[in-house]
Scaffold this motif. Structure first.
Motif, PDB file in Angstrom:
ATOM      1  N   MET A  47       0.827  -1.201   0.000  1.00 35.80           N
ATOM      2  CA  MET A  47       0.000   0.000   0.000  1.00 35.80           C
ATOM      3  C   MET A  47       0.867   1.260   0.000  1.00 35.80           C
ATOM      4  N   THR A  48       0.325   2.344  -0.567  1.00 30.69           N
ATOM      5  CA  THR A  48       0.976   3.652  -0.522  1.00 30.69           C
ATOM      6  C   THR A  48       0.539   4.369   0.751  1.00 30.69           C
ATOM      7  N   LEU A  49       1.251   5.435   1.101  1.00 34.20           N
ATOM      8  CA  LEU A  49       0.860   6.249   2.258  1.00 34.20           C
ATOM      9  C   LEU A  49      -0.551   6.803   2.075  1.00 34.20           C
ATOM     10  N   ASP A  50      -0.885   7.226   0.862  1.00 32.73           N
ATOM     11  CA  ASP A  50      -2.222   7.765   0.605  1.00 32.73           C
ATOM     12  C   ASP A  50      -3.302   6.715   0.847  1.00 32.73           C
ATOM     13  N   GLU A  51      -3.062   5.488   0.395  1.00 31.14           N
ATOM     14  CA  GLU A  51      -4.047   4.414   0.608  1.00 31.14           C
ATOM     15  C   GLU A  51      -4.215   4.126   2.102  1.00 31.14           C
ATOM     16  N   MET A  52      -3.103   4.089   2.825  1.00 34.27           N
ATOM     17  CA  MET A  52      -3.170   3.842   4.269  1.00 34.27           C
ATOM     18  C   MET A  52      -3.890   4.990   4.965  1.00 34.27           C
ATOM     19  N   LYS A  53      -3.573   6.218   4.569  1.00 31.49           N
ATOM     20  CA  LYS A  53      -4.196   7.415   5.145  1.00 31.49           C
ATOM     21  C   LYS A  53      -5.706   7.363   4.947  1.00 31.49           C
ATOM     22  N   ASP A  54      -6.141   7.049   3.730  1.00 34.78           N
ATOM     23  CA  ASP A  54      -7.569   6.982   3.436  1.00 34.78           C
ATOM     24  C   ASP A  54      -8.257   5.873   4.236  1.00 34.78           C
ATOM     25  N   VAL A  79       8.718  -1.643  -0.537  1.00 32.11           N
ATOM     26  CA  VAL A  79       8.859  -2.548  -1.670  1.00 32.11           C
ATOM     27  C   VAL A  79       8.752  -1.769  -2.976  1.00 32.11           C
ATOM     28  N   TRP A  80       9.262  -2.353  -4.016  1.00 36.84           N
ATOM     29  CA  TRP A  80       9.246  -1.733  -5.330  1.00 36.84           C
ATOM     30  C   TRP A  80       8.315  -2.531  -6.224  1.00 36.84           C
ATOM     31  N   LYS A  81       7.555  -1.816  -7.047  1.00 36.35           N
ATOM     32  CA  LYS A  81       6.666  -2.464  -8.002  1.00 36.35           C
ATOM     33  C   LYS A  81       6.782  -1.716  -9.323  1.00 36.35           C
ATOM     34  N   LYS A  82       7.049  -2.454 -10.376  1.00 42.19           N
ATOM     35  CA  LYS A  82       7.240  -1.858 -11.692  1.00 42.19           C
ATOM     36  C   LYS A  82       6.036  -0.993 -12.062  1.00 42.19           C
ATOM     37  N   GLY A  83       6.338   0.217 -12.510  1.00 42.04           N
ATOM     38  CA  GLY A  83       5.290   1.126 -12.969  1.00 42.04           C
ATOM     39  C   GLY A  83       4.664   1.973 -11.880  1.00 42.04           C
ATOM     40  N   VAL A  84       4.999   1.747 -10.613  1.00 49.41           N
ATOM     41  CA  VAL A  84       4.435   2.523  -9.509  1.00 49.41           C
ATOM     42  C   VAL A  84       5.492   3.510  -9.039  1.00 49.41           C
ATOM     43  N   ARG A  85       5.153   4.788  -9.069  1.00 46.02           N
ATOM     44  CA  ARG A  85       6.119   5.823  -8.716  1.00 46.02           C
ATOM     45  C   ARG A  85       6.130   6.138  -7.224  1.00 46.02           C
ATOM     46  N   LYS A  86       5.037   5.884  -6.538  1.00 44.97           N
ATOM     47  CA  LYS A  86       4.962   6.163  -5.099  1.00 44.97           C
ATOM     48  C   LYS A  86       5.583   5.014  -4.317  1.00 44.97           C
ATOM     49  N   ASP A  87       6.042   5.338  -3.101  1.00 40.19           N
ATOM     50  CA  ASP A  87       6.581   4.301  -2.227  1.00 40.19           C
ATOM     51  C   ASP A  87       5.462   3.352  -1.816  1.00 40.19           C
ATOM     52  N   LEU A  88       5.783   2.076  -1.800  1.00 33.27           N
ATOM     53  CA  LEU A  88       4.842   1.042  -1.379  1.00 33.27           C
ATOM     54  C   LEU A  88       5.389   0.350  -0.137  1.00 33.27           C
ATOM     55  N   TYR A  89       4.493  -0.056   0.737  1.00 31.63           N
ATOM     56  CA  TYR A  89       4.885  -0.694   1.994  1.00 31.63           C
ATOM     57  C   TYR A  89       4.072  -1.959   2.206  1.00 31.63           C
ATOM     58  N   GLN A  90       4.727  -2.941   2.826  1.00 30.62           N
ATOM     59  CA  GLN A  90       4.024  -4.169   3.185  1.00 30.62           C
ATOM     60  C   GLN A  90       4.529  -4.649   4.542  1.00 30.62           C
TER      61      GLN A  90
END
Length: 182
Positions: A47-54, A79-90
């Motif tokens: 998830m991104t920070l925005d998704e967690m925030k929401d 974590v890194w995911k191809k095509g995603v520019r925002k930081d992702l966390y798991q």
């Protein structure tokens, strides 16, 4: 009246997340940070920070601080995911390793601080015991305190070995992991 399956699923997850959040206090972690860990643990994808925030209704600043805290405790990874520019966390999904990391991160500094304090006090007390110019009762009390502090040092040496056994995973030779699917 039949309960909606999606509602039942959400209720089951929420119950566990609430319990995780509540029990994180044992490790000096706030309920909100515990809720974030629970959210990430049950998320099917990073998830991104925005998704967690929401999802949790927290500010982005608070969310960022909480994620950083969980990363410091090795409970969450970026974590890194191809095509995603925002930081992702798991979330770390190995709860055995999560406990080991939490336990060792919290206990190593405490052990070191206590041993240092005890050793400094013992050094001062040993000097006091050798002095001939002070009251015998004070020397006797200092000697008794030294004996008590030896017991404390023995405890912290044992605790250090316990922490070592967690870090090396030797603990699992004595207390094996369980597989609840059996």
């Amino acid at each position: 009246m039949e309960v909606d399956p999606k509602e039942q699923l959400d209720l089951a997850k929420e119950r566990v997340i609430d319990t995780i959040a509540h029990n994180m206090n044992l490790y000096g972690i706030t309920d909100s940070v515990g809720r974030l860990f629970g959210l990430l643990f049950f998320s099917n994808s990073p998830m991104t920070l925005d998704e967690m925030k929401d999802e949790l209704g927290m500010s982005k600043t608070s969310m960022s601080t909480s994620v950083r805290n969980l990363m410091d405790l090795k409970m969450v990874d970026k974590v890194w995911k191809k095509g995603v520019r925002k930081d992702l966390y798991q979330a770390e999904e190995d709860w055995y390793q999560t406990f080991i990391d939490l336990f060792t991160i919290k206990w190593r500094p405490a052990i070191s601080m206590n041993v240092s304090s005890i050793e400094k006090s013992m050094k001062e007390l040993k000097i006091l015991v050798k002095r001939e110019d002070i009251d015998a009762d004070i020397r006797e009390e200092a000697q008794q305190l030294i004996e008590k502090l030896y017991s404390c040092l023995a405890y912290y040496r044992w605790l250090s070995k316990l922490v070592d056994s967690f870090e090396s995973h030797e603990i699992f030779e004595f207390i094996p992991r369980y597989d609840e699917k059996q």
